[in-house]
Design a protein around this motif. Structure first.
Motif, PDB file in Angstrom:
ATOM      1  N   ALA A  34       0.813  -1.213   0.000  1.00 14.39           N
ATOM      2  CA  ALA A  34       0.000   0.000   0.000  1.00 14.39           C
ATOM      3  C   ALA A  34       0.852   1.272   0.000  1.00 14.39           C
ATOM      4  CB  ALA A  34      -0.933   0.004   1.214  1.00 14.39           C
ATOM      5  N   LEU A  35       2.090   1.142   0.404  1.00 11.10           N
ATOM      6  CA  LEU A  35       2.969   2.315   0.355  1.00 11.10           C
ATOM      7  C   LEU A  35       3.206   2.698  -1.099  1.00 11.10           C
ATOM      8  CD1 LEU A  35       5.662   1.235   2.981  1.00 11.10           C
ATOM      9  CD2 LEU A  35       3.831   2.897   3.304  1.00 11.10           C
ATOM     10  N   PRO A  36       3.309   3.961  -1.364  1.00 11.57           N
ATOM     11  CA  PRO A  36       3.500   4.373  -2.760  1.00 11.57           C
ATOM     12  C   PRO A  36       4.963   4.241  -3.213  1.00 11.57           C
ATOM     13  CG  PRO A  36       3.310   6.289  -1.359  1.00 11.57           C
ATOM     14  CD  PRO A  36       3.081   5.089  -0.472  1.00 11.57           C
ATOM     15  N   LEU A  37       5.535   3.050  -3.029  1.00 14.09           N
ATOM     16  CA  LEU A  37       6.944   2.850  -3.343  1.00 14.09           C
ATOM     17  C   LEU A  37       7.251   3.044  -4.822  1.00 14.09           C
ATOM     18  CD1 LEU A  37       7.583  -0.303  -1.119  1.00 14.09           C
ATOM     19  CD2 LEU A  37       8.224   2.057  -0.626  1.00 14.09           C
ATOM     20  N   VAL A  67      -5.475   6.490  -8.366  1.00 15.34           N
ATOM     21  CA  VAL A  67      -5.542   5.514  -7.265  1.00 15.34           C
ATOM     22  C   VAL A  67      -6.972   5.376  -6.753  1.00 15.34           C
ATOM     23  CG1 VAL A  67      -4.911   5.166  -4.835  1.00 15.34           C
ATOM     24  CG2 VAL A  67      -3.148   5.649  -6.519  1.00 15.34           C
ATOM     25  N   VAL A  68      -7.683   6.462  -6.641  1.00 17.96           N
ATOM     26  CA  VAL A  68      -9.020   6.452  -6.032  1.00 17.96           C
ATOM     27  C   VAL A  68      -9.956   5.415  -6.671  1.00 17.96           C
ATOM     28  CG1 VAL A  68     -11.063   7.844  -5.531  1.00 17.96           C
ATOM     29  CG2 VAL A  68      -8.781   8.811  -5.167  1.00 17.96           C
ATOM     30  N   PRO A  72     -12.120   0.204  -4.919  1.00 16.51           N
ATOM     31  CA  PRO A  72     -13.177  -0.819  -4.821  1.00 16.51           C
ATOM     32  C   PRO A  72     -12.712  -2.222  -5.222  1.00 16.51           C
ATOM     33  CG  PRO A  72     -14.061   1.165  -5.814  1.00 16.51           C
ATOM     34  CD  PRO A  72     -12.565   1.362  -5.710  1.00 16.51           C
ATOM     35  N   MET A  73     -11.762  -2.310  -6.136  1.00 16.14           N
ATOM     36  CA  MET A  73     -11.256  -3.616  -6.544  1.00 16.14           C
ATOM     37  C   MET A  73     -10.627  -4.356  -5.360  1.00 16.14           C
ATOM     38  SD  MET A  73      -8.235  -5.439  -7.344  1.00 16.14           S
ATOM     39  CE  MET A  73      -7.033  -4.160  -7.457  1.00 16.14           C
ATOM     40  N   PHE A  74      -9.966  -3.630  -4.473  1.00 19.93           N
ATOM     41  CA  PHE A  74      -9.327  -4.266  -3.322  1.00 19.93           C
ATOM     42  C   PHE A  74     -10.348  -4.813  -2.329  1.00 19.93           C
ATOM     43  CE2 PHE A  74      -5.898  -1.523  -4.875  1.00 19.93           C
ATOM     44  CZ  PHE A  74      -4.910  -2.475  -5.022  1.00 19.93           C
ATOM     45  N   PHE A 101     -13.200   3.445 -12.835  1.00 16.83           N
ATOM     46  CA  PHE A 101     -12.443   4.551 -13.405  1.00 16.83           C
ATOM     47  C   PHE A 101     -13.335   5.417 -14.291  1.00 16.83           C
ATOM     48  CE2 PHE A 101      -9.964   6.429 -16.831  1.00 16.83           C
ATOM     49  CZ  PHE A 101      -9.108   7.222 -16.096  1.00 16.83           C
ATOM     50  N   GLN A 102     -14.144   4.787 -15.131  1.00  9.33           N
ATOM     51  CA  GLN A 102     -15.018   5.556 -16.020  1.00  9.33           C
ATOM     52  C   GLN A 102     -16.043   6.370 -15.220  1.00  9.33           C
ATOM     53  OE1 GLN A 102     -14.514   6.107 -19.129  1.00  9.33           O
ATOM     54  NE2 GLN A 102     -12.859   4.643 -19.292  1.00  9.33           N
TER      55      GLN A 102
END
Length: 115
Positions: A34-37, A67-68, A72-74, A101-102
Motif C-alpha cells: 500500500a505504500l507508494p513505493l 488511485v481512487v 473498490p477492486m481491493f 475509473f469511467q
C-alpha cells in the motif's frame, strides 16, 4: 545504459520485496504494497533525469486521481476469490477497475479534473 538497468533492477526489487513479505505476513505484505513505493521511485527517476518540476508534480497529481477508482477492486477481490477462483477474480477485478475509473472520471469532470 547502466542507468536504465539500475532503474529496472531497483524497481523489480520493490516488487519482489512486496511478494516475499506477503508470503511471510499478510498484514506486512499488504502494508508495504500500500505504500507508494513505485510512485516514489518514479518521482525519483523523473527528478534524477532532470525532468521539469511541473512534470514531476503532474505525475504525483494524476497518480492520486488514478488511485481512487482502484480502491473498490481491493474490496471486491477477497470477496470474489473464494467464490469464483483466482483468474476469474483477476479478470473481474480489471473490469471493476475500468468501470470504477469511467464512473469516477465522469464524477470529477465537473470539478475541472480531466483524466
Amino acid at each position: 545504459m547502466y542507468w536504465l538497468i539500475t532503474k529496472y533492477l531497483l524497481t523489480a526489487a520493490v516488487v519482489v520485496l512486496v511478494s516475499e513479505l506477503a508470503k511471510r505476513s499478510d498484514k506486512l505484505g499488504g502494508f508495504v504494497a500500500a505504500l507508494p513505493l513505485i510512485t516514489f521511485l518514479a518521482l525519483i527517476w523523473l527528478y534524477v533525469e532532470k525532468q521539469p518540476e511541473a512534470k514531476i508534480a503532474n505525475h504525483a497529481w494524476y497518480t492520486f486521481w488514478y488511485v481512487v477508482p482502484t480502491l473498490p477492486m481491493f474490496l471486491a477481490f477477497p470477496f470474489l476469490l473464494s467464490r469464483i477462483g483466482f483468474w476469474p477474480t483477476m479478470l473481474l477485478s480489471v473490469i471493476i477497475t475500468i468501470a470504477c475509473f469511467q464512473l469516477f472520471r465522469m464524477a470529477i469532470k465537473p470539478l475541472g479534473v480531466e483524466l
